[in-house]
Structures are given as structure tokens and as C-alpha cells.
Design a protein around this motif. Structure first.
Motif, PDB file in Angstrom:
ATOM      1  N   ILE A 124      -0.717  -9.242   7.414  1.00  0.00           N
ATOM      2  CA  ILE A 124      -1.800  -9.150   6.309  1.00  0.00           C
ATOM      3  C   ILE A 124      -1.585 -10.380   5.414  1.00  0.00           C
ATOM      4  CG2 ILE A 124      -2.941  -7.798   4.453  1.00  0.00           C
ATOM      5  CD1 ILE A 124      -2.085  -5.291   5.776  1.00  0.00           C
ATOM      6  N   HIS A 125      -0.588 -10.704   4.991  1.00  0.00           N
ATOM      7  CA  HIS A 125      -0.213 -11.725   3.944  1.00  0.00           C
ATOM      8  C   HIS A 125      -0.710 -12.928   4.589  1.00  0.00           C
ATOM      9  CE1 HIS A 125       2.083 -14.970   2.064  1.00  0.00           C
ATOM     10  NE2 HIS A 125       2.218 -14.114   1.071  1.00  0.00           N
ATOM     11  N   SER A 126      -0.506 -13.356   5.959  1.00  0.00           N
ATOM     12  CA  SER A 126      -0.864 -14.617   6.404  1.00  0.00           C
ATOM     13  C   SER A 126      -2.451 -14.461   6.551  1.00  0.00           C
ATOM     14  CB  SER A 126      -0.292 -14.592   7.849  1.00  0.00           C
ATOM     15  OG  SER A 126      -0.819 -13.648   8.744  1.00  0.00           O
ATOM     16  N   ARG A 127      -3.077 -13.200   6.910  1.00  0.00           N
ATOM     17  CA  ARG A 127      -4.454 -13.302   6.893  1.00  0.00           C
ATOM     18  C   ARG A 127      -5.262 -13.573   5.523  1.00  0.00           C
ATOM     19  NH1 ARG A 127      -6.264 -14.488  11.844  1.00  0.00           N
ATOM     20  NH2 ARG A 127      -5.257 -13.060  13.597  1.00  0.00           N
ATOM     21  N   VAL A 128      -4.593 -13.162   4.393  1.00  0.00           N
ATOM     22  CA  VAL A 128      -4.999 -13.396   3.354  1.00  0.00           C
ATOM     23  C   VAL A 128      -4.908 -14.851   2.903  1.00  0.00           C
ATOM     24  CG1 VAL A 128      -4.414 -12.890   0.590  1.00  0.00           C
ATOM     25  CG2 VAL A 128      -4.610 -10.782   2.244  1.00  0.00           C
TER      26      VAL A 128
ATOM     27  N   TYR B  53      -1.858  -1.124  -0.123  1.00  0.00           N
ATOM     28  CA  TYR B  53      -1.163  -2.094   0.167  1.00  0.00           C
ATOM     29  C   TYR B  53       0.474  -1.835   0.031  1.00  0.00           C
ATOM     30  CZ  TYR B  53      -5.288  -5.107   0.356  1.00  0.00           C
ATOM     31  OH  TYR B  53      -6.764  -5.456   1.000  1.00  0.00           O
ATOM     32  N   GLN B  54       0.611  -1.226  -0.912  1.00  0.00           N
ATOM     33  CA  GLN B  54       2.001  -0.861  -1.402  1.00  0.00           C
ATOM     34  C   GLN B  54       2.672   0.125  -0.359  1.00  0.00           C
ATOM     35  OE1 GLN B  54       3.545   2.065  -4.641  1.00  0.00           O
ATOM     36  NE2 GLN B  54       4.132  -0.316  -5.558  1.00  0.00           N
ATOM     37  N   TRP B  55       1.843   1.062  -0.004  1.00  0.00           N
ATOM     38  CA  TRP B  55       2.224   1.815   1.349  1.00  0.00           C
ATOM     39  C   TRP B  55       2.478   1.033   2.591  1.00  0.00           C
ATOM     40  CZ3 TRP B  55      -1.885   6.405   1.007  1.00  0.00           C
ATOM     41  CH2 TRP B  55      -1.720   7.212  -0.094  1.00  0.00           C
ATOM     42  N   ILE B  56       1.746   0.168   2.974  1.00  0.00           N
ATOM     43  CA  ILE B  56       1.956  -0.695   4.087  1.00  0.00           C
ATOM     44  C   ILE B  56       3.191  -1.448   3.788  1.00  0.00           C
ATOM     45  CG2 ILE B  56       1.059  -2.572   5.366  1.00  0.00           C
ATOM     46  CD1 ILE B  56      -0.525  -0.061   5.933  1.00  0.00           C
TER      47      ILE B  56
ATOM     48  N   PRO C  86       6.453  -3.103   7.131  1.00  0.00           N
ATOM     49  CA  PRO C  86       6.416  -4.211   6.592  1.00  0.00           C
ATOM     50  C   PRO C  86       6.173  -5.498   7.572  1.00  0.00           C
ATOM     51  CG  PRO C  86       8.586  -3.406   7.062  1.00  0.00           C
ATOM     52  CD  PRO C  86       7.470  -2.074   6.996  1.00  0.00           C
ATOM     53  N   GLU C  87       6.260  -5.120   8.628  1.00  0.00           N
ATOM     54  CA  GLU C  87       5.744  -6.434   9.600  1.00  0.00           C
ATOM     55  C   GLU C  87       4.321  -6.409   9.647  1.00  0.00           C
ATOM     56  OE1 GLU C  87       4.937  -2.472  11.465  1.00  0.00           O
ATOM     57  OE2 GLU C  87       6.822  -3.192  10.642  1.00  0.00           O
TER      58      GLU C  87
ATOM     59  N   LYS D  58      -2.601   3.162   7.629  1.00  0.00           N
ATOM     60  CA  LYS D  58      -1.854   2.148   8.582  1.00  0.00           C
ATOM     61  C   LYS D  58      -2.572   2.052   9.762  1.00  0.00           C
ATOM     62  CE  LYS D  58       1.933   4.956   8.498  1.00  0.00           C
ATOM     63  NZ  LYS D  58       3.145   5.251   8.679  1.00  0.00           N
ATOM     64  N   ALA D  59      -3.483   2.830  10.259  1.00  0.00           N
ATOM     65  CA  ALA D  59      -3.969   2.680  11.505  1.00  0.00           C
ATOM     66  C   ALA D  59      -5.375   1.751  11.368  1.00  0.00           C
ATOM     67  CB  ALA D  59      -4.470   4.064  11.961  1.00  0.00           C
TER      68      ALA D  59
END
Length: 831
Positions: free
Chosen positions: A71-75, A57-60, A65-66, A31-32
Motif C-alpha cells: 500500500i505504501h508503494s501505491r500511495v 491502516y493501523q490494523w493492516i 505488514p507485507e 484485510k480482504a
């Protein structure tokens, strides 16, 4: 004008979720690290971050979730690049072939569902070696490229850092070996490690005359690229041509190299060796891994079969959860045995959950089938237990035992039931011979014996046998031989002799071919000193510092037929005890050995030695979904369920002869000349990287472990021994359920699959991930092209499939019988 050589600067964070810490700490660090990478993107508009590992990714997603949305937007933007396509970065030698497929299946589908992309680049920068079937698995999992680092140049010299890697079937992936570290570390200890490393890699790129990648970022315990790292790269860009050091990703690099099409070599072998001690460190984890892989696959097969013939509800969620645990525990520092002691306590818990999930699903599927079989007899009116407190037998009518075979070919196997009976018949009522053997209990009234019989079970199907508590039935006389003496066993195939004072195998004689199988004593327990090794055995490629053998033998004849004979040999060394039960069966070839080891040594290794009586020997090892021939130079090698030595027999007229060794939980071997050795155990300190040793250090693999191995000699090479199939028979025995009387819709014998080609093994029969059909996967075992007829009676399907040598083929069988069976890739998508 000559094109300028460029470096693709790869910002990454190598994340060991487990190593010198437990997974909970790894969870927090991920996470960090992800937060830090997102911060760098806000601070440096050109920064690109590369990250593998679907589990992270599943852990995050579950815990932050925020951040997952960020990350989704950066991908989507293209600045966060997903590579790897696997659950984590596993050990790339020890997991089974199907485990590697599941890494891709579950991870690539996860990435597609959550981010709309799949990884194009396989990515295992810290794994300790890489088996030669990976190119095919990567290609069929949607990845055309591969990045690794170990073995490094000092461990395996390579012509170039960029090359085509090809597996035996001909599949190729463009592969890059990271020349200097996956993080900021640089052996030259320059005050600016990133700049120093970049200039060194640039020099190598100019030598090779094509672009290379250079990785940067704090690693192992996460961290990723720092502000200082990016400022260093900016300084390089200022001092050189800006384009010479460009912030990039593996995707961009490989795309560029494929377009430029440089003249790079083709490599067709394993990528070995690094950390040879990791193939045998921490036996328990390796044994649990093997057992969990097989049990999950068996649960899938029979859950599917039970769903089709008995209406069982397929347990997709439970099976997937089991695979998630197995995949995570295949992380290279867990599977390689080089983490802290507490990490292996966690691993044991997770494997336990997977094994239990699979056992519960499998039992429910099998009992749904067994309860649906028509076992009622005319003389039975209703159930009661007047005759016996355990069995439901009435009127000497017998009780049904349903035996299931998970394998895709018919087997002849011993079935041991925990009841003492007077007779056994098959489904047709024909009496078959049985043997009373010692059970695992010591109950009242002499209730400490089991019944053993041999059963022929259809492929991936079942057969009902009947046991009779009191009724005695005559059995036909057998023409087969089985002799048992105090120090020798003999059947139609072999004579096995034990040397009384040492307990070693004095002689193994092949009666059919009149060949002495061994050139000296066999099954010799050799103790190796390895005080000079760390946990990984870094820089050590052979283990031959022999200091002792187990001795002080006690030899006991435990069983003397009529179906099985067994001699127990007990040896000692210091405070350690080795117990080997050597077994011959009357009706099947091969020597089986059940081992119980109580080990209390430190900085030592135990090997079992089998000198094969041949010259010009060749060694062939099973690797995940394949095989490979390796030099007989004594180097420690990873292997799977079998290892073979074949050569020219010293005596007789045979052109070729050999010995195959099978095992149910070991992965480390060596062959020097004709001496085949299996590494049983080694006991380094936990997570010792040549640290300061004291009397508080803890050593691994102390105490009792149990495993099995088997031996089979053969004329010709290992193919004649049906090595792959016999290995599965040792690892995946039949399962039985003692039933009662009931009406049912199913017959007393059923075949689940028909495969005409002998050189194919069906490993997977499951529901498709989309739920719109079934998946069947097989692989070719012998290196031969061919064609096979396939049939699944429960689906009323028959079809013909061509295959090529060493191919792993995945077929989709639609629910709609009007739709044709088609080939799909390993992530169950059209080719």
C-alpha cells in the motif's frame, strides 16, 4: 468550443468495521478488501483506489505488514489515495468538539509518519448528519474539502451537489454531496448499476454545468471495485468520449474544481437530517462516550499540571490508547445506536478500558500533587491511627481534603465526602457550613452518612479543606434563604413546587425577576409511541404520537438543608419507574435533577417536557465546539450539553427571557413553539431496518439508567446564563482526595490557569505530540470577537491573545521559556 462535462469515477469500498457484525469480522474484511484493491491495481493500470480511516491502516500495519508495504508503494505512486484524515467515519453530531480534533490530530500525523502524506479531503459518506463547526475543524486539521452523502436530496434539498460550506467563524470548505450512493447500489435496479448510475450522475452534471464525482465499488461490508465494475467503466469510455468517464480520486476532483472556480453557492448551516432516532438510540453508549471524553481531557490537564509542579511522568501512551478506543466507538453505526447487540457489548468493553486508563492516570497525577502539598501541623510528630480507624487525624488537628477543579474558571461547587464529621474549614482555617447527607453505604453503628460542603476552587487548580471528626467549630450565620416543604423547595433565586398527585413541576418561579418560568407543568414525562419506526427512525423527523405520561406519583422530602434541599418524585408507567431528585442549593442558582429510570417499554420513547413561559421563542443548541439556532418546529435535533429557549416573557417588563436545560449524557431534543423537550430514552429493536418482527427480537435500553440535568432561567439570551460554562460544571465536577499530614513543596491552594475573557473555555492542556512543549486549546463560546490575557503560573508564562467569534484556537507553548507562544493548527503544526 464548449468544454465537455466529465465524471470523476471514484473507486472506493465503504467499510463499516461494525454494524450487522462485530469489529473482529470488520477487521478480517478490511484485510480482504485492501488485498482486492491491490489486485485491481495489478489488473487495471489506470485504476485508482480511494480509502479513509486511519484505524484500518493501523490494523493492516499490525496484522499484514507485507500488504502495508505494498500500500505504501501505491500511495507513493499516487494510485492509492488517502482521504478522510480521521480515525474512522464517525457520527458527526454526537462526539464532542475535541473528539473531532483528536480524529484529525492522531490520524493526520499517522498518515504523515507512515506514508508521507496527509488527507486533503474530509470524507464521511455514510454519517447521518454533519454539524456546522466542521468546516473550521476540517480546515485546521489540514483538509480544505469535504465529501458526504447524508442527508440526501429527499431529506434535505440542496441547490447544488457542490457548494462552499461555511461555519459561524467564517471558515469554508468546498463540499460535495454524493448524489447517488457511495457504492454500486442504484435505486433504478438497472442490470449494470455502475453504468446506470454513471449516466444518471452525468445528466445531473450537465444540468449543473460542471463536473461531478461518481462513486463505485461494493460497500458496507467492504469489497471495493470489482473486475466487472472496471469493465463497465471501460465500456462507457468506449461508447462515449474516453475522458468523459475518467478513473480519478476526490483529490483530483477538488483540485480541478478549485482551478475552474465554478459559481457555486455558500451554505451556512448544519447538514441535517437523516436518521433522527440515532441521536437517542442506545443511551448507555452515549453516556459512556460523554464520560470518557471528559475523563480523558481531565486526565490530560492534571497529568500536565502534575508534571510541571510535582515531577509526575506524563502518561502519553495510556491517554492515547484511551482516545483510540473512544474514536473507534464514535463510528456512526456504534455511536448512532444502530448496530447489533453484540457490537455494544464490545463497545462497553472498549469504553471501560478508556475510562479505566484515564482514571488510573488521573488518580496518579492528582495523588502526586496532593502528596506534595505541605499539610503538616506543628503538633503532629508522626502518623498513627489511635483516634480513628479511617482518618489519620490526631489531637483534633483535622485532616486535609484536597479538592481539584478541572475547569478553566473558578467554581463554587458541592463537595461530598464519604465521612461524617463535626466541622469543616478552608485552607485559611475559617469554619464553613456543612450538611450531613445520606451516603451510598449502610454500615454498622449508623455509618451511612456523608458530609456535604460548598467549596470555591481556583481555575484548573486545587484547594485544601480541613475536616474534623470530633472538633466542633462555630460557623458564621448565612443571609441566604433555603426552605424545604413536603411539595416545595425555595432559595433566594427560585421557588419550585411539585404537584402532589402527578409529581410534575407545578411551578418554577424566578424570585429575582418576578417571572413564572413555565407556562404549564414542567418535567412532564411523556411517553411517545414509535412502533412505526425502525432503529434509525428513517423518514421520521418528529416524535409526537403521545400515548401517556408517567403518573401515580410518590413525593418524598429527602433533604432540608442548611446547604441543599431535595425532593424525590417517583412516577410509574406500566412496568417502568422514573425517579427524579429535584435539588436546590442555598448558595448557587439553578435547579439540579438526578434521575434514575428503570425502563421496560418496547417501541416507545420517553421525553421530559418544559414549556417556557415566553412568546416568539428561539431555540439555541450547543453543537461540538459551538452553537446553532434552529427553528421551533418540533423536529428532533441533535445537541450536546445544553439547549436554550429564549423569547419575550408573557408578563412583566423584561424585553427578553429564557430557560436553559443542561444535561450530562443526552443528545436528542425538540422544541415546538415554546415547549422544550429532552429525549430521555427510546427502545427500538436492535439493528431493525423494518425487518420481520417476532417475539425473539431484542429491544435496546431495557433496565436502569441514571443521568443528571439542570435548569437555569435568565434575563436576556443564553449568553447571560453562561450556558457553556454551566454545562461543563454539571458534566465535570470537582474531584477530591482525603489526605494526611506530611511536609511538601506545594502550597495549600494553587491556580493552574488565568483567563481574563469570560467567553472563552480552555478545553485542552497537554504535552505536545512532538514532546517539545505544551498545547493549550480554547474556544470562543458567545459569538464575539475579543482579546484575552492568559497565564499559566506553573510555566511562569503570561501573554495576550486575540480571538474571533466562534474560533477554536490552538497554542503551542515551547519548553524553552525564551521561545514565544505561537498559534498552531489542530495537528500541532505551524500555520
Amino acid at each position: 468550443m464548449e468544454k465537455e462535462i466529465q465524471l470523476h469515477m471514484i473507486g472506493n469500498a465503504h467499510l463499516d468495521p461494525v454494524w450487522l457484525w462485530q469489529w473482529q469480522e470488520g477487521y478480517a474484511e478490511i484485510k480482504a478488501t485492501f488485498r482486492s484493491a491491490l489486485d485491481r491495481m495489478n489488473e487495471f493500470p489506470e485504476f485508482i483506489f480511494t480509502c479513509a480511516g486511519a484505524a484500518y491502516y493501523q490494523w493492516i500495519e499490525q496484522n499484514a505488514p507485507e500488504m502495508f508495504e505494498e500500500i505504501h508503494s501505491r500511495v507513493k505512486e499516487g494510485r492509492w489515495v488517502i482521504v478522510g484524515g480521521w480515525w474512522i467515519q464517525p457520527d458527526c453530531n454526537i462526539p464532542a468538539g475535541e473528539s473531532f480534533v483528536r480524529h484529525g490530530l492522531y490520524s493526520q500525523r499517522y498518515f504523515q509518519e507512515k506514508f508521507g502524506v496527509m488527507a486533503k479531503v474530509g470524507y464521511n459518506v455514510d454519517s447521518f448528519g454533519h454539524h456546522n463547526m466542521l468546516p473550521q475543524i476540517l480546515k485546521k486539521s489540514g483538509m480544505d474539502y469535504y465529501v458526504y452523502m447524508r442527508p440526501e436530496e429527499h431529506e434535505k434539498s440542496m441547490e447544488r451537489n457542490l457548494f462552499w460550506w461555511e461555519s459561524l467563524d467564517g471558515s469554508r470548505v468546498m463540499t460535495f454531496r454524493n448524489p447517488i450512493s457511495y457504492n454500486n447500489w442504484n435505486p433504478k435496479k438497472h442490470e449494470d448499476a455502475v453504468q446506470s448510475k454513471a449516466l444518471e450522475v452525468l445528466e445531473l452534471a450537465e444540468k449543473h454545468e460542471h463536473n461531478l464525482m461518481c462513486f463505485y465499488g461494493v460497500g458496507n461490508h467492504g469489497g471495493g471495485p470489482t473486475i466487472a465494475n472496471l469493465q463497465s467503466i471501460q465500456q462507457l469510455q468506449d461508447e462515449h468520449s474516453k475522458g468523459q468517464f475518467k478513473l480519478s480520486s476526490p483529490n483530483a476532483y477538488f483540485k480541478e474544481m478549485e482551478l475552474s472556480n465554478p459559481a457555486i453557492p455558500v451554505f451556512t448551516d448544519d447538514l441535517q437530517h437523516h436518521a433522527s432516532g440515532c441521536y437517542s438510540a442506545h443511551s448507555e453508549t452515549k453516556a459512556l462516550n460523554r464520560r470518557a471524553e471528559h475523563r480523558l481531557l481531565t486526565a490530560e490537564k492534571f497529568s500536565t499540571f502534575s508534571h510541571l509542579i510535582a515531577g509526575f511522568e506524563y502518561p502519553a501512551t495510556e491517554i492515547r490508547r484511551g482516545w483510540n478506543n473512544v474514536m473507534f466507538n464514535q463510528f456512526h453505526d456504534i455511536m448512532g445506536g444502530c448496530s447489533i447487540k453484540e457490537a455494544f457489548d464490545d463497545s462497553r468493553d472498549a469504553y471501560g478500558e478508556s475510562l479505566n486508563n484515564a482514571a488510573v492516570s488521573l488518580n496518579a497525577a492528582l495523588q502526586k500533587i496532593s502528596w506534595s502539598i505541605d499539610t503538616m501541623k506543628d503538633e503532629i510528630q508522626s502518623l498513627n491511627k489511635d483516634m480513628d480507624w479511617q482518618l489519620w487525624e490526631q489531637k483534633d488537628a483535622g485532616i486535609p481534603v484536597v479538592v481539584f477543579n478541572p475547569l478553566s474558571w473558578k467554581i463554587l461547587a458541592p463537595i461530598q465526602i464519604n465521612k461524617r464529621v463535626k466541622s469543616v474549614t478552608d485552607a485559611d482555617g475559617e469554619a464553613i457550613e456543612y450538611q450531613i447527607v445520606r451516603g451510598s453505604r449502610t454500615n454498622v453503628d449508623g455509618d451511612k452518612f456523608d458530609t456535604l460542603f460548598m467549596g470555591r476552587i481556583p481555575a484548573m487548580g486545587y484547594k485544601v479543606f480541613w475536616i474534623y471528626k470530633e472538633k466542633e467549630l462555630p460557623t458564621p450565620a448565612s443571609t441566604q434563604c433555603l426552605l424545604a416543604e413536603t411539595y416545595a423547595l425555595e432559595n433566594n433565586w427560585y421557588r419550585l413546587e411539585i404537584e402532589p398527585h402527578t409529581g410534575h413541576v407545578r411551578r418554577l418561579y424566578d424570585k429575582q425577576n418576578k417571572v413564572e418560568v413555565l407556562s404549564g407543568k414542567g418535567a412532564v414525562p411523556i411517553v411517545i409511541d414509535e412502533h412505526h419506526c425502525d432503529t434509525w427512525a428513517h423518514g421520521v423527523f418528529e416524535f409526537r404520537n403521545e400515548i401517556a405520561t408517567f403518573s401515580d406519583a410518590q413525593v418524598t422530602l429527602l433533604e432540608s438543608g442548611p446547604l441543599r434541599a431535595k425532593i424525590r418524585v417517583t412516577n410509574r408507567y406500566n412496568h417502568s419507574v422514573l425517579q427524579q431528585d429535584f435539588m436546590l442549593y442555598r448558595d448557587k442558582p439553578g435547579v439540579e435533577v438526578k434521575v434514575k429510570l428503570d425502563w421496560h417499554e418496547k417501541h416507545k420513547m420517553l421525553k421530559l417536557s418544559f414549556p417556557v413561559h415566553v412568546t416568539d421563542p428561539k431555540a439555541t443548541y450547543e453543537i461540538p465546539y459551538g452553537y446553532i439556532e434552529r427553528p421551533v418546529n418540533g423536529e428532533e435535533e441533535p445537541g450536546q450539553q445544553w439547549l436554550d429557549v429564549t423569547g419575550i416573557p408573557v408578563s412583566g417588563d423584561l424585553p427578553q427571557y429564557g430557560l436553559t436545560l443542561f444535561n450530562d449524557s443526552k443528545y436528542s431534543f425538540d422544541v415546538k413553539d415554546n415547549d422544550l423537550r429532552m429525549t430521555v430514552v427510546r427502545s427500538p429493536i436492535y439493528a431493525d431496518h423494518y425487518g420481520e418482527r417476532d417475539d425473539q427480537c431484542e429491544f435496546m435500553d431495557q433496565g436502569v439508567q441514571e443521568f443528571r440535568y439542570a435548569l437555569a432561567s435568565h434575563v436576556g439570551d443564553w449568553r447571560n446564563a453562561e450556558a457553556s460554562k454551566k454545562a461543563y460544571e454539571l458534566n465535570v465536577p470537582p474531584i477530591h482526595i482525603i489526605e494526611t499530614y506530611h511536609k511538601g513543596i506545594l502550597p495549600q491552594i494553587a491556580e493552574g490557569i488565568q483567563v481574563t475573557a469570560e467567553n472563552l473555555i480552555v478545553t485542552v492542556f497537554k504535552k505536545s505530540e512532538d514532546g517539545n512543549g505544551y498545547i493549550l486549546r480554547f474556544y470562543e463560546t458567545n459569538g464575539q470577537d475579543g482579546e484575552t490575557d492568559l497565564a499559566i503560573p506553573a510555566l511562569n508564562r503570561k501573554w495576550t491573545v486575540p480571538f474571533t467569534k466562534c474560533e477554536i484556537k490552538t497554542l503551542w507553548i515551547p519548553i524553552d521559556p525564551k521561545q514565544a507562544v505561537t498559534e498552531v493548527n489542530m495537528i500541532e503544526m505551524p500555520i
